[in-house]
Design an enzyme around this catalytic site. Sequence first.
Site, mmCIF file in Angstrom:
data_model
loop_
_atom_site.group_PDB
_atom_site.id
_atom_site.type_symbol
_atom_site.label_atom_id
_atom_site.label_comp_id
_atom_site.label_asym_id
_atom_site.label_seq_id
_atom_site.Cartn_x
_atom_site.Cartn_y
_atom_site.Cartn_z
ATOM 1 N N ASP A 30 2.896 -97.806 106.920
ATOM 2 C CA ASP A 30 2.911 -97.706 108.386
ATOM 3 C C ASP A 30 4.317 -97.377 108.860
ATOM 4 O OD1 ASP A 30 0.703 -98.508 110.602
ATOM 5 O OD2 ASP A 30 2.716 -98.821 111.396
ATOM 6 N N ALA A 84 -0.981 -100.960 109.684
ATOM 7 C CA ALA A 84 -0.747 -102.036 110.642
ATOM 8 C C ALA A 84 -1.693 -101.911 111.839
ATOM 9 C CB ALA A 84 0.713 -101.976 111.115
ATOM 10 N N PRO A 85 -2.129 -103.035 112.394
ATOM 11 C CA PRO A 85 -1.714 -104.409 112.092
ATOM 12 C C PRO A 85 -2.363 -105.021 110.860
ATOM 13 C CG PRO A 85 -3.301 -104.439 113.863
ATOM 14 C CD PRO A 85 -3.040 -102.987 113.558
ATOM 15 N N CYS A 118 -11.347 -95.141 115.885
ATOM 16 C CA CYS A 118 -12.106 -95.998 116.801
ATOM 17 C C CYS A 118 -12.348 -95.234 118.103
ATOM 18 C CB CYS A 118 -11.419 -97.328 117.036
ATOM 19 S SG CYS A 118 -9.698 -97.220 117.469
#
Length: 515
Positions: free
Chosen positions: A392, A370-371, A491
């Site tokens: 998730d 998710a998302p 990230c």
Amino acid sequence: MANDHVIVRHLDKVTDIKYPLSHSITIQKNWMAQVLCLGVLFCAQTHEPLKISERTRQPNLNVSTSRKGRLNRLLKPHKLNIEVSPHRAVSAVRLMRIELGGAFADLLNDKGKGSGDNEMAYVERTLGFCTRELKDQDLRLVTDIVGGTIRWRRYLDHLIISLCHDKNTYKSLEPLLLQILRIGFYEIVKLNMPPYAVVDENVRLAKTALRPGAGNMVNGILRKLVLLKEGKSLPLPKVEGDDRAQARALATLYSHPVWMVRRWTKYLGQEEAINLMIWNNNDPSFSLRANHRRGVSRAALVTRLNELKVPHQISLHLQEFVRIKTGLQTVIQAGLLREGLCSVQDESAGLVVSVMDPQPGESIVDCCAAPGGKTLYMASHLNGQGMVFAVDINKGRLRILKETAKSHHVDGVITTIHADLRTLVNNSPVKSNKVLLDAPCSGLGVLSKRADLRWNRKLEDMEQLKNLQDELLDAASLLVNPGGVLVYSTCSIDPGENDERVAAFLLRHPVRAIP
């Protein structure tokens, strides 16, 4: 198994080492498992929930709305104020929602007017009145002012404190008054708006929303700022002294937390740390991915963008992606996202999927799905054959993923699994040749897009996140079939969340080098 080995890939270099593997990865002779660490600068999402620092809460700052409340607002006459600048009123309220209420700086609905029913509903509940409806130009200004004010918060607060001549005065400012001052300072110093208009409009907002005395205070402080700026004598710190003093000065000048400045200076050196902070403070660009499962090619998406007069560039790396710097509001209002014709997705997220290389008929596990941006993109490559198991811990976000999958016409090849990955592996029948772990991380690679994130991360978070990443990486490895592929991505640009996590994983699973 003397011939078993692991190939460890990190970015653009490959190291071939022979390892005796522990029980967590089973590999048959002449097969191999791959651990790929992609330290990605611009990933679409972070998975770790933000921790919002709180100032004094205001009772009328309500970020949730019931159906009954919506009906009451429709029946109740609005108190309209046509003299107050609508984009400044909306910006001030949205900034308060972000800082106090836990809203995200980039939260938009399909009408491009922020989360919830509409921005004016929040303005009316918070300020006691509403302004005229926002025009497209107002919406663009709201986006610019909110994002910029958040990014430059430390810098702006330094100037506000300096002009108040007393830190206690700054600390005693009520939340709305502080946001109005921040907006005024940002418009004058960073947007170079006409000073007379900025002073006049922000004074009017303070007087109307608070009281005449608040307007007088805003007037006096903003006029001081204008004089200092015109005289090129803004009270800014000098980068001098020891490392700590220099880090504090740089943190103010480039508006980042001190701990980030010190960490980046350690890893990158001062010059590159400054360049990184400059990048983080620039307006972000976005990428759109054409949804070919809806019959939309990139050429068709480009045609639609041309019709909407949205400037764009073709991605140099991925054939389904288009880059845009401005015009996201226009794309949202045109319904392209709501109808599933395209998605907002960073190219870096697309590159992670290209490493996974999903093919029709394959079974893939997305461990922290998710998302669901990567889940949806992988599913679109299956062409209706195969399955992506989206795991998730957040049930609500999985529900949104399932709804989005329907609009993208890929719900037939996505199975959601609500579970903590660390416990799922103990008795899970789900195993695959391809497993993706896009791990929860600090998000230090997406600070330009997530303007508020820099203020919601602490140094202590890094250790907690690293421990979580280690646990999830160990768990994900148990879902890999012999000879399978495990892709690890974040990230974040922090080595502690990338290189070091892969190295730590290999240490936990002792190896022998190939002669």
